[in-house]
Enzyme design. Sequence first.
Site, PDB file in Angstrom:
ATOM      1  N   PHE A  52      -7.226  10.006  -4.908  1.00 52.16           N
ATOM      2  CA  PHE A  52      -6.280   9.679  -5.972  1.00 52.16           C
ATOM      3  C   PHE A  52      -7.008   8.875  -7.045  1.00 52.16           C
ATOM      4  CE2 PHE A  52      -3.019   6.630  -7.593  1.00 52.16           C
ATOM      5  CZ  PHE A  52      -2.242   7.558  -8.263  1.00 52.16           C
ATOM      6  N   GLU A  96      -9.189   2.429 -13.598  1.00 53.88           N
ATOM      7  CA  GLU A  96     -10.349   2.521 -14.505  1.00 53.88           C
ATOM      8  C   GLU A  96     -10.969   1.135 -14.663  1.00 53.88           C
ATOM      9  OE1 GLU A  96      -9.175   4.329 -18.201  1.00 53.88           O
ATOM     10  OE2 GLU A  96      -8.385   6.103 -17.181  1.00 53.88           O
ATOM     11  N   PRO A  97     -12.190   1.062 -15.211  1.00 55.37           N
ATOM     12  CA  PRO A  97     -12.802  -0.263 -15.383  1.00 55.37           C
ATOM     13  C   PRO A  97     -11.893  -1.225 -16.157  1.00 55.37           C
ATOM     14  CG  PRO A  97     -14.422   1.455 -15.789  1.00 55.37           C
ATOM     15  CD  PRO A  97     -13.119   2.157 -15.572  1.00 55.37           C
ATOM     16  N   PHE A 118     -13.270   2.583  -8.434  1.00 51.77           N
ATOM     17  CA  PHE A 118     -12.658   2.211  -7.135  1.00 51.77           C
ATOM     18  C   PHE A 118     -11.858   3.357  -6.520  1.00 51.77           C
ATOM     19  CE2 PHE A 118     -12.365  -2.472  -8.654  1.00 51.77           C
ATOM     20  CZ  PHE A 118     -13.661  -2.714  -8.211  1.00 51.77           C
ATOM     21  N   THR A 137     -11.114   5.666  -3.628  1.00 50.58           N
ATOM     22  CA  THR A 137     -11.391   5.796  -2.193  1.00 50.58           C
ATOM     23  C   THR A 137     -11.611   7.258  -1.824  1.00 50.58           C
ATOM     24  OG1 THR A 137      -9.981   3.897  -1.764  1.00 50.58           O
ATOM     25  CG2 THR A 137     -10.472   5.313   0.120  1.00 50.58           C
ATOM     26  N   ARG A 172      -6.925 -21.169  27.375  1.00 57.40           N
ATOM     27  CA  ARG A 172      -8.035 -22.008  26.923  1.00 57.40           C
ATOM     28  C   ARG A 172      -7.718 -23.503  27.133  1.00 57.40           C
ATOM     29  NH1 ARG A 172     -13.394 -22.010  26.228  1.00 57.40           N
ATOM     30  NH2 ARG A 172     -14.060 -23.391  24.544  1.00 57.40           N
ATOM     31  N   ILE A 174      -6.783 -20.667  16.154  1.00 57.12           N
ATOM     32  CA  ILE A 174      -6.483 -20.972  17.562  1.00 57.12           C
ATOM     33  C   ILE A 174      -7.631 -20.525  18.461  1.00 57.12           C
ATOM     34  CG2 ILE A 174      -4.962 -20.338  19.519  1.00 57.12           C
ATOM     35  CD1 ILE A 174      -2.633 -20.246  17.516  1.00 57.12           C
ATOM     36  N   GLU A 219      -3.402  -1.332  -4.016  1.00 49.79           N
ATOM     37  CA  GLU A 219      -2.098  -0.655  -4.076  1.00 49.79           C
ATOM     38  C   GLU A 219      -0.980  -1.597  -4.510  1.00 49.79           C
ATOM     39  OE1 GLU A 219      -0.956   2.288  -1.199  1.00 49.79           O
ATOM     40  OE2 GLU A 219      -3.057   2.706  -0.771  1.00 49.79           O
TER      41      GLU A 219
HETATM   42  C1  LIG Z   1     -11.292  -0.862  -1.645  1.00 50.42           C
HETATM   43  C2  LIG Z   1     -10.489  -0.401  -2.794  1.00 50.42           C
HETATM   44  C3  LIG Z   1      -9.959   0.878  -2.783  1.00 50.42           C
HETATM   45  C4  LIG Z   1      -9.243   1.334  -3.886  1.00 50.42           C
HETATM   46  N1  LIG Z   1      -8.808   2.646  -3.895  1.00 50.42           N
HETATM   47  C5  LIG Z   1      -8.249   3.144  -5.030  1.00 50.42           C
HETATM   48  C6  LIG Z   1      -7.956   4.559  -5.139  1.00 50.42           C
HETATM   49  O1  LIG Z   1      -8.173   5.328  -4.203  1.00 50.42           O
HETATM   50  N2  LIG Z   1      -7.450   5.017  -6.307  1.00 50.42           N
HETATM   51  C7  LIG Z   1      -7.206   4.208  -7.383  1.00 50.42           C
HETATM   52  O2  LIG Z   1      -6.738   4.707  -8.413  1.00 50.42           O
HETATM   53  N3  LIG Z   1      -7.457   2.868  -7.313  1.00 50.42           N
HETATM   54  C8  LIG Z   1      -7.986   2.323  -6.168  1.00 50.42           C
HETATM   55  N4  LIG Z   1      -8.305   0.978  -6.097  1.00 50.42           N
HETATM   56  C9  LIG Z   1      -8.027   0.110  -7.232  1.00 50.42           C
HETATM   57  C10 LIG Z   1      -6.957  -0.948  -6.964  1.00 50.42           C
HETATM   58  O3  LIG Z   1      -5.695  -0.344  -6.934  1.00 50.42           O
HETATM   59  C11 LIG Z   1      -7.098  -2.023  -8.066  1.00 50.42           C
HETATM   60  O4  LIG Z   1      -8.269  -2.761  -7.761  1.00 50.42           O
HETATM   61  C12 LIG Z   1      -5.902  -2.916  -8.135  1.00 50.42           C
HETATM   62  O5  LIG Z   1      -4.816  -2.206  -8.686  1.00 50.42           O
HETATM   63  C13 LIG Z   1      -6.172  -4.153  -9.014  1.00 50.42           C
HETATM   64  O6  LIG Z   1      -6.727  -3.803 -10.234  1.00 50.42           O
HETATM   65  P1  LIG Z   1      -8.026  -4.559 -10.785  1.00 50.42           P
HETATM   66  O7  LIG Z   1      -9.017  -4.590  -9.697  1.00 50.42           O
HETATM   67  O8  LIG Z   1      -8.430  -3.914 -12.059  1.00 50.42           O
HETATM   68  O9  LIG Z   1      -7.546  -6.042 -11.057  1.00 50.42           O
HETATM   69  P2  LIG Z   1      -6.920  -6.595 -12.426  1.00 50.42           P
HETATM   70  O10 LIG Z   1      -5.828  -5.713 -12.890  1.00 50.42           O
HETATM   71  O11 LIG Z   1      -8.011  -6.885 -13.386  1.00 50.42           O
HETATM   72  O12 LIG Z   1      -6.286  -7.973 -11.937  1.00 50.42           O
HETATM   73  C14 LIG Z   1      -7.083  -9.127 -11.599  1.00 50.42           C
HETATM   74  C15 LIG Z   1      -6.179 -10.198 -11.017  1.00 50.42           C
HETATM   75  O13 LIG Z   1      -5.216 -10.608 -11.992  1.00 50.42           O
HETATM   76  C16 LIG Z   1      -3.908 -10.412 -11.506  1.00 50.42           C
HETATM   77  N5  LIG Z   1      -3.063  -9.964 -12.626  1.00 50.42           N
HETATM   78  C17 LIG Z   1      -3.172  -8.848 -13.355  1.00 50.42           C
HETATM   79  N6  LIG Z   1      -2.228  -8.803 -14.296  1.00 50.42           N
HETATM   80  C18 LIG Z   1      -1.491  -9.928 -14.161  1.00 50.42           C
HETATM   81  C19 LIG Z   1      -0.348 -10.480 -14.833  1.00 50.42           C
HETATM   82  N7  LIG Z   1       0.249  -9.810 -15.827  1.00 50.42           N
HETATM   83  N8  LIG Z   1       0.144 -11.671 -14.423  1.00 50.42           N
HETATM   84  C20 LIG Z   1      -0.445 -12.361 -13.416  1.00 50.42           C
HETATM   85  N9  LIG Z   1      -1.509 -11.887 -12.734  1.00 50.42           N
HETATM   86  C21 LIG Z   1      -2.025 -10.691 -13.100  1.00 50.42           C
HETATM   87  C22 LIG Z   1      -4.023  -9.331 -10.442  1.00 50.42           C
HETATM   88  O14 LIG Z   1      -2.952  -9.384  -9.510  1.00 50.42           O
HETATM   89  C23 LIG Z   1      -5.361  -9.700  -9.816  1.00 50.42           C
HETATM   90  O15 LIG Z   1      -5.171 -10.725  -8.885  1.00 50.42           O
HETATM   91  C24 LIG Z   1      -9.007   0.493  -4.997  1.00 50.42           C
HETATM   92  C25 LIG Z   1      -9.538  -0.821  -4.988  1.00 50.42           C
HETATM   93  C26 LIG Z   1     -10.280  -1.248  -3.920  1.00 50.42           C
HETATM   94  C27 LIG Z   1     -10.872  -2.635  -3.992  1.00 50.42           C
END
Ligand SMILES: Cc1cc2nc3c(=O)[nH]c(=O)nc-3n(C[C@H](O)[C@H](O)[C@H](O)COP(=O)(O)OP(=O)(O)OC[C@H]3O[C@@H](n4cnc5c(N)ncnc54)[C@H](O)[C@@H]3O)c2cc1C
Length: 384
Positions: A126, A130-131, A159, A161, A270, A339, A365
């Site tokens: 899926f 994006e970056p 990211f 999977t 323990r 614990i 997710e």
């Molecule tokens: C191991 C792994 C597997 C993944 N698999 C998939 C996949 O198969 N397909 C796919 O499409 N994606 C996938 N992802 C992406 C994942 O869904 C995203 O990493 C996730 O949605 C968070 O996005 P970000 O990393 O860009 O964090 P950001 O959006 O940059 O957020 C950074 C932090 O800021 C917080 N934040 C963001 N906006 C706000 C706000 N408005 N108010 C307060 N806090 C906020 C977030 O909660 C987070 O704690 C995967 C990620 C990982 C690490």
Amino acid sequence: MDFNLPEELQMLKDTVRKFVDHELIPIEMHSQENNELKPEIRERLEKKTKEMGLWMFDVPEEYGGGGLGSLAQVLVWEQMCRTIALPSRGRGIFGPEIRPILYALNDDQKKRFLDPILRGEKELCFMQTEPDAGSDPGSMKTRAVRQGDYYIVNGTKRFITGADKADFGQLMAVTDPAKGSHGGISCFMVDMKSPGLKITAKYKTMMGEEPCEIVFDDLKVPAENLVGKEGEGFKLAQKWLGIGRLKHGARALGVAERCIEMGSRYAKQRVTFGKPLSERQGITFKLADSYVELHAARLMVYQAAWKNDQNEDIRTEAYMAKMFADEMSFRVVDRVLQIHGGIGLTLDLPLAKWFVDQRSRMITEGASEVMRMVIAREVLKRYN
Ligand SMILES: Cc1cc2nc3c(=O)[nH]c(=O)nc-3n(C[C@H](O)[C@H](O)[C@H](O)COP(=O)(O)OP(=O)(O)OC[C@H]3O[C@@H](n4cnc5c(N)ncnc54)[C@H](O)[C@@H]3O)c2cc1C
């Protein structure tokens, strides 16, 4: 109001619990290699799940699955997650992993994509993040432009999977930048071996998973691979992710319950300073807090699943259940690891793996902050 599980669901829960206790927990520390079940173990366990009538239990009957309702599925997932025997993502022992968004395909697409996945011949990934677009997928930039019978796709996903193993990908891309997440994002089925699609990096994560970065450089996607109508993609993806949240919640319940079981047994056995840990309030209060929080989370997850079975809108309940259960399970793992002292930090027990896995669940997710954002929106609407 009846809080008891109907008899057939209680039987299902008991059956899966017994299966986990007898077949999975005893092998859990050596069942996998490179995040996959060892083939001989997979074969043996798949035979058992077929005998138990649980093969593809979460797939609708019309596609050859068991067609269990949401609450029944939650009960199975909860029990299955009391062990780390199975890989936490990807194919388990109940058949291929089917993302419900696949049921939105048209008949021709189902033949080309869903059927081979159901037969276990092909795998899917899926592609949404994006970056510069994670929590806020509406700001994605990957662009799909219609040219005759094709869409031409350019952009970068991060990211993802299983992208390195997948045959097909479900790609979210912008078809109308002016509309953004309000009708400007579409979903496409993509052949992962297409020219114009390149895996450019793999990230090593603390959970051991290695999600990929993918670059699309003039990728040609046939127009007949558009899922639903142009601009419907965002709505479809949100619907799928909504159902996945119940699964997250159920997983957290299973992890927390097993940790409490382990913590209770260890505390009784323990002895320190001449007494078992179970006679120290500082230890038993950790178990009591964990038990109370697990109970609250279970009520939330079961209620959301039950409501889904009544065909009611569970958006807010699913967000609340996922957020609370995921955060609860991390607190419980942390307490029970404490614990266990030093042995809790070793890889001889499942606690260290859960500590890392459950931490990651508060980000992937749907991060906890995003859940709170959506719940807060509902609160402000309700109490004005
Ligand atoms: C191991 C792994 C597997 C993944 N698999 C998939 C996949 O198969 N397909 C796919 O499409 N994606 C996938 N992802 C992406 C994942 O869904 C995203 O990493 C996730 O949605 C968070 O996005 P970000 O990393 O860009 O964090 P950001 O959006 O940059 O957020 C950074 C932090 O800021 C917080 N934040 C963001 N906006 C706000 C706000 N408005 N108010 C307060 N806090 C906020 C977030 O909660 C987070 O704690 C995967 C990620 C990982 C690490």
